[in-house]
Design a protein around this motif. Structure first.
Motif, PDB file in Angstrom:
ATOM      1  N   PHE A   1       0.837  -1.186   0.000  1.00  0.00           N
ATOM      2  CA  PHE A   1       0.000   0.000   0.000  1.00  0.00           C
ATOM      3  C   PHE A   1       0.853   1.209   0.000  1.00  0.00           C
ATOM      4  O   PHE A   1       1.705   1.305   0.847  1.00  0.00           O
ATOM      5  CB  PHE A   1      -0.782   0.043   1.280  1.00  0.00           C
ATOM      6  CG  PHE A   1      -2.198  -0.154   1.036  1.00  0.00           C
ATOM      7  CD1 PHE A   1      -2.818   0.432  -0.024  1.00  0.00           C
ATOM      8  CD2 PHE A   1      -2.922  -0.950   1.875  1.00  0.00           C
ATOM      9  CE1 PHE A   1      -4.143   0.251  -0.238  1.00  0.00           C
ATOM     10  CE2 PHE A   1      -4.233  -1.132   1.647  1.00  0.00           C
ATOM     11  CZ  PHE A   1      -4.835  -0.535   0.602  1.00  0.00           C
ATOM     12  N   GLU A   2       0.579   2.155  -0.897  1.00  0.00           N
ATOM     13  CA  GLU A   2       1.377   3.366  -0.919  1.00  0.00           C
ATOM     14  C   GLU A   2       0.500   4.606  -0.881  1.00  0.00           C
ATOM     15  O   GLU A   2       0.680   5.505  -1.632  1.00  0.00           O
ATOM     16  CB  GLU A   2       2.274   3.397  -2.152  1.00  0.00           C
ATOM     17  CG  GLU A   2       3.100   2.172  -2.254  1.00  0.00           C
ATOM     18  CD  GLU A   2       3.902   2.146  -3.530  1.00  0.00           C
ATOM     19  OE1 GLU A   2       3.346   2.498  -4.565  1.00  0.00           O
ATOM     20  OE2 GLU A   2       5.059   1.808  -3.483  1.00  0.00           O
ATOM     21  N   PRO A   3      -0.570   4.746  -0.049  1.00  0.00           N
ATOM     22  CA  PRO A   3      -1.365   5.940  -0.057  1.00  0.00           C
ATOM     23  C   PRO A   3      -0.824   6.996   0.877  1.00  0.00           C
ATOM     24  O   PRO A   3      -0.231   6.680   1.878  1.00  0.00           O
ATOM     25  CB  PRO A   3      -2.731   5.477   0.406  1.00  0.00           C
ATOM     26  CG  PRO A   3      -2.478   4.276   1.179  1.00  0.00           C
ATOM     27  CD  PRO A   3      -1.156   3.714   0.749  1.00  0.00           C
TER      28      PRO A   3
ATOM     29  N   SER B   1      -4.469  -7.772   2.602  1.00  0.00           N
ATOM     30  CA  SER B   1      -5.082  -8.681   3.549  1.00  0.00           C
ATOM     31  C   SER B   1      -5.512  -9.943   2.821  1.00  0.00           C
ATOM     32  O   SER B   1      -6.140  -9.867   1.783  1.00  0.00           O
ATOM     33  CB  SER B   1      -6.294  -7.992   4.191  1.00  0.00           C
ATOM     34  OG  SER B   1      -6.892  -8.854   5.115  1.00  0.00           O
ATOM     35  N   THR B   2      -5.136 -11.122   3.378  1.00  0.00           N
ATOM     36  CA  THR B   2      -5.427 -12.398   2.731  1.00  0.00           C
ATOM     37  C   THR B   2      -6.120 -13.340   3.699  1.00  0.00           C
ATOM     38  O   THR B   2      -5.735 -13.408   4.867  1.00  0.00           O
ATOM     39  CB  THR B   2      -4.120 -13.050   2.221  1.00  0.00           C
ATOM     40  OG1 THR B   2      -3.442 -12.123   1.397  1.00  0.00           O
ATOM     41  CG2 THR B   2      -4.412 -14.307   1.444  1.00  0.00           C
TER      42      THR B   2
ATOM     43  N   GLY C   1      -7.478  -8.792  -0.591  1.00  0.00           N
ATOM     44  CA  GLY C   1      -7.845  -7.422  -0.924  1.00  0.00           C
ATOM     45  C   GLY C   1      -6.650  -6.526  -0.665  1.00  0.00           C
ATOM     46  O   GLY C   1      -5.912  -6.730   0.310  1.00  0.00           O
ATOM     47  N   GLU C   2      -6.461  -5.534  -1.517  1.00  0.00           N
ATOM     48  CA  GLU C   2      -5.282  -4.675  -1.403  1.00  0.00           C
ATOM     49  C   GLU C   2      -5.652  -3.251  -1.779  1.00  0.00           C
ATOM     50  O   GLU C   2      -6.370  -3.025  -2.748  1.00  0.00           O
ATOM     51  CB  GLU C   2      -4.171  -5.196  -2.312  1.00  0.00           C
ATOM     52  CG  GLU C   2      -2.954  -4.288  -2.391  1.00  0.00           C
ATOM     53  CD  GLU C   2      -1.857  -4.875  -3.259  1.00  0.00           C
ATOM     54  OE1 GLU C   2      -1.253  -5.869  -2.820  1.00  0.00           O
ATOM     55  OE2 GLU C   2      -1.632  -4.379  -4.380  1.00  0.00           O
TER      56      GLU C   2
ATOM     57  N   ASN D   1      -4.615   6.305  -6.049  1.00  0.00           N
ATOM     58  CA  ASN D   1      -5.094   5.337  -5.068  1.00  0.00           C
ATOM     59  C   ASN D   1      -5.730   4.185  -5.836  1.00  0.00           C
ATOM     60  O   ASN D   1      -6.640   4.406  -6.634  1.00  0.00           O
ATOM     61  CB  ASN D   1      -6.122   5.967  -4.123  1.00  0.00           C
ATOM     62  CG  ASN D   1      -5.534   7.086  -3.303  1.00  0.00           C
ATOM     63  OD1 ASN D   1      -4.687   6.854  -2.456  1.00  0.00           O
ATOM     64  ND2 ASN D   1      -5.971   8.309  -3.553  1.00  0.00           N
ATOM     65  N   ILE D   2      -5.255   2.962  -5.617  1.00  0.00           N
ATOM     66  CA  ILE D   2      -5.675   1.802  -6.398  1.00  0.00           C
ATOM     67  C   ILE D   2      -6.168   0.704  -5.460  1.00  0.00           C
ATOM     68  O   ILE D   2      -5.538   0.423  -4.436  1.00  0.00           O
ATOM     69  CB  ILE D   2      -4.520   1.268  -7.272  1.00  0.00           C
ATOM     70  CG1 ILE D   2      -4.033   2.357  -8.229  1.00  0.00           C
ATOM     71  CG2 ILE D   2      -4.957   0.037  -8.052  1.00  0.00           C
ATOM     72  CD1 ILE D   2      -2.812   1.962  -9.023  1.00  0.00           C
ATOM     73  N   LEU D   3      -7.289   0.082  -5.827  1.00  0.00           N
ATOM     74  CA  LEU D   3      -7.845  -1.050  -5.085  1.00  0.00           C
ATOM     75  C   LEU D   3      -7.725  -2.307  -5.936  1.00  0.00           C
ATOM     76  O   LEU D   3      -8.046  -2.283  -7.129  1.00  0.00           O
ATOM     77  CB  LEU D   3      -9.313  -0.790  -4.732  1.00  0.00           C
ATOM     78  CG  LEU D   3     -10.033  -1.925  -3.994  1.00  0.00           C
ATOM     79  CD1 LEU D   3      -9.424  -2.109  -2.605  1.00  0.00           C
ATOM     80  CD2 LEU D   3     -11.521  -1.635  -3.877  1.00  0.00           C
TER      81      LEU D   3
END
Length: 559
Positions: free
Chosen positions: A7-9, A239-240, A251-252, A264-266
């Motif tokens: 995650f890089e937000p 999260s796994t 989910g990432e 911001n990317i999901l």
């Protein structure tokens, strides 16, 4: 089976929806990894790094490809994207150390619309290439106290399933690497250095429960290209959740902030364990803006070559172990675990035979009256009825909540559709106003041309008038000359005997008159030439005007 995501937000620049989504992912998050494991430990399908290495003397390859589309609203571009990700990991010398090479090759097809023209551009290059090393700084699951197993806790269901604050302490690793960027790369900053550092701090929590399966949460804090003019600050959380022995979901949420590009990317997806050394995965990725908007579908696989010889035992949180030394100690540990399990099963069986909460009727001997039995059965029926009603109430609440979400979703779609139609109507009104203004400008230009042509006609009329006056004067001069010549001839006849001086003076007068007539004739020719030049200019302007009308007509038809 799978690892966590990166995650890089930048939380200071995230909108409330993004922060809420990040909090949900944090509470229900997942990821995976440990030191050496019996099953493959991979960073896919996310983009983050887990805190644990692949294990000493293990070589692992991870890769995948993805297809997607990007639309940039301001630049008015549409891009077809192809990505090829690759990674090689190797556990070097000790369990805590891993070296890693990773990169991504990207090829784009860009369509840009400028007015009525569409321009197509193709570009391709390595978006990133990084080599570095990762070291496990702290492992909370290692080196437990001797004989620290709490057997009384194992016998208590409540004690075994209560939340343990110790599980919040994560494993911590650090990564140090170097980026390599080629010149004239379209996917990096224009003045990007060819070599720049990358630093990552990784944390990982492993949660294993009997009710909900295994959960892993991995976070990465990234500081990238700090020596360049466009440093990057990022935060990735993955999260796994292990659904069963073969399947896992993840989910990432990834964010980054820099002067060159911020986003911001999901990502959502899952993985399938085909073999203990082979994993297959798939995921989708999208973002929350339109400069550009991103949607990508990716598929990948991970495979390891396992030359590991010395196993390190890493047990579930709350259960202690250690490095296995020999077969004898292992058999002793298995025997102790088997005895503990037998005692726990006997205790469970005793509880079941003496518990009304488990809806089991206790033993009633023959000396007790039927009233007591009926009261107990009645009490059980009432409890079952209450539980059934409670289940029905909960189910109805779920249905009502689902209907409410559906209504909100439809209402949001309706509002979005109305907003889209309003924007479309506004664009059409603006376009109509532009066309109206263009028509007014064309009429003004036409009037200007007409006024200019009218001025040219007036000049031609003045020249014609001057020419007529010159012709009239010329005729009058010719008549006067003829009269004078006649008189002169008469005088000459009468005065043949005049002296030479008088004749010379008469000759000079005649020459002056001739010169005057010649000047008049030249003026007349000059006026005629000017008239012809004006006529030619008028015809040239008419021809140009006709060509402009023809060109405008052709352009209108082409549009």
């Amino acid at each position: 089976m799978i690892k966590s995501a990166i995650f890089e937000p930048n939380l200071l620049h995230m909108n409330p929806k993004s922060i809420l989504l990040l909090a949900i992912l944090f509470l229900f998050g997942i990821t995976v990894s440990a030191q050496y494991t019996e099953k493959i430990n991979t960073n896919r399908p996310g983009t983050s790094q887990g805190a644990f290495s692949v294990g000493n003397n293990v070589l692992q390859f991870e890769g995948g490809f993805g297809f997607g589309k990007q639309k940039h609203k301001l630049l008015n571009t549409k891009t077809n994207v192809f990505n090829l990700d690759y990674s090689a990991r190797y556990g070097l010398l000790i369990e805590q150390l891993e070296i890693r090479l990773n990169g991504r090759f990207r090829a784009d097809g860009v369509k840009q619309t400028i007015g009525a023209n569409e321009e197509k551009i193709k570009r391709s290059n390595f978006e990133v290439n990084t080599i570095g090393a990762k070291y496990l700084i702290y492992d909370p699951y290692k080196k437990p106290k001797k004989d620290s197993t709490n057997y009384e806790e194992l016998k208590s269901w409540k004690a075994r399933h209560k939340f343990k604050w110790k599980s919040l302490i994560p494993a911590v690793s650090a990564y140090l690497g170097a980026n390599f960027v080629s010149k004239d790369n379209p996917f990096t900053a224009p003045n990007d250095d060819p070599i720049s550092p990358k630093i990552v701090i990784m944390t990982q929590n492993n949660w294993s429960t009997n009710l909900n399966g295994d959960w892993v949460l991995v976070t990465n804090l990234i500081v990238d290209k700090v020596t360049t003019e466009d440093p990057i600050i990022g935060w990735i959380v993955t999260s796994t959740h292990t659904i069963n022995d073969k399947w896992a979901a993840f989910g990432e949420y990834q964010g980054q902030k820099s002067d060159f590009y911020s986003d911001n990317i999901l990502r959502l997806g899952g993985a399938y364990l085909y073999h203990k050394n082979l994993q297959l995965d798939a995921n989708v990725a999208f973002n929350f803006k339109d400069t550009p908007s991103i949607f990508t579908v990716s598929f990948g696989a991970s495979y390891r070559l396992d030359w590991h010889t010395k196993d390190e035992i890493i047990e579930q949180p709350g259960l202690e172990g250690g490095v296995k030394e020999d077969e004898k100690s292992k058999e002793k540990l298995d025997d102790e675990n088997e005895n503990d399990k037998r005692e726990f099963d006997e205790l469970e069986e005793g509880i079941e035979n003496d518990s009304l909460k488990l809806e089991k009727t206790p033993f009633i001997n023959d000396f007790e009256d039927d009233g007591l039995r009926e009261n107990i059965e009645k009490d059980l029926d009432e409890r079952r009825t209450a539980e059934r009603l409670e289940r029905e109430r909960i189910e109805n609440e779920k249905i009502a909540k689902k209907e409410g979400k559906k209504f909100k979703k439809e209402e949001a779609r309706r509002l979005k559709r109305e907003a889209k139609e309003a924007r479309k109507a506004e664009k059409e009104a603006i376009q109509a106003e532009k066309e109206k203004q263009k028509l007014v400008d064309d009429i003004d230009a036409e009037l200007d041309k007409m006024e200019k042509e009218q001025g040219v006609n007036q000049e031609l009329q003045d020249i014609d008038k001057e020419l007529k006056e010159l012709e009239k004067m010329e005729k009058e001069l010719e008549i006067d000359e003829e009269k004078k010549n006649t008189k002169q001839e008469e005088k000459i006849e009468k005065k043949q005997e005049d002296d030479i001086d008088a004749e010379y003076e008469n000759y000079q007068k005649e020459q002056e008159k001739a010169q005057k007539l010649e000047e008049k004739r030249l003026q007349k020719e000059e006026k005629k030439r000017q008239k012809e030049e004006k006529k030619r200019q008028k015809e040239e302007e008419k021809r140009k005007k006709q060509e402009e009308k023809d060109n405008n007509t052709d352009t209108g038809l082409g549009t």
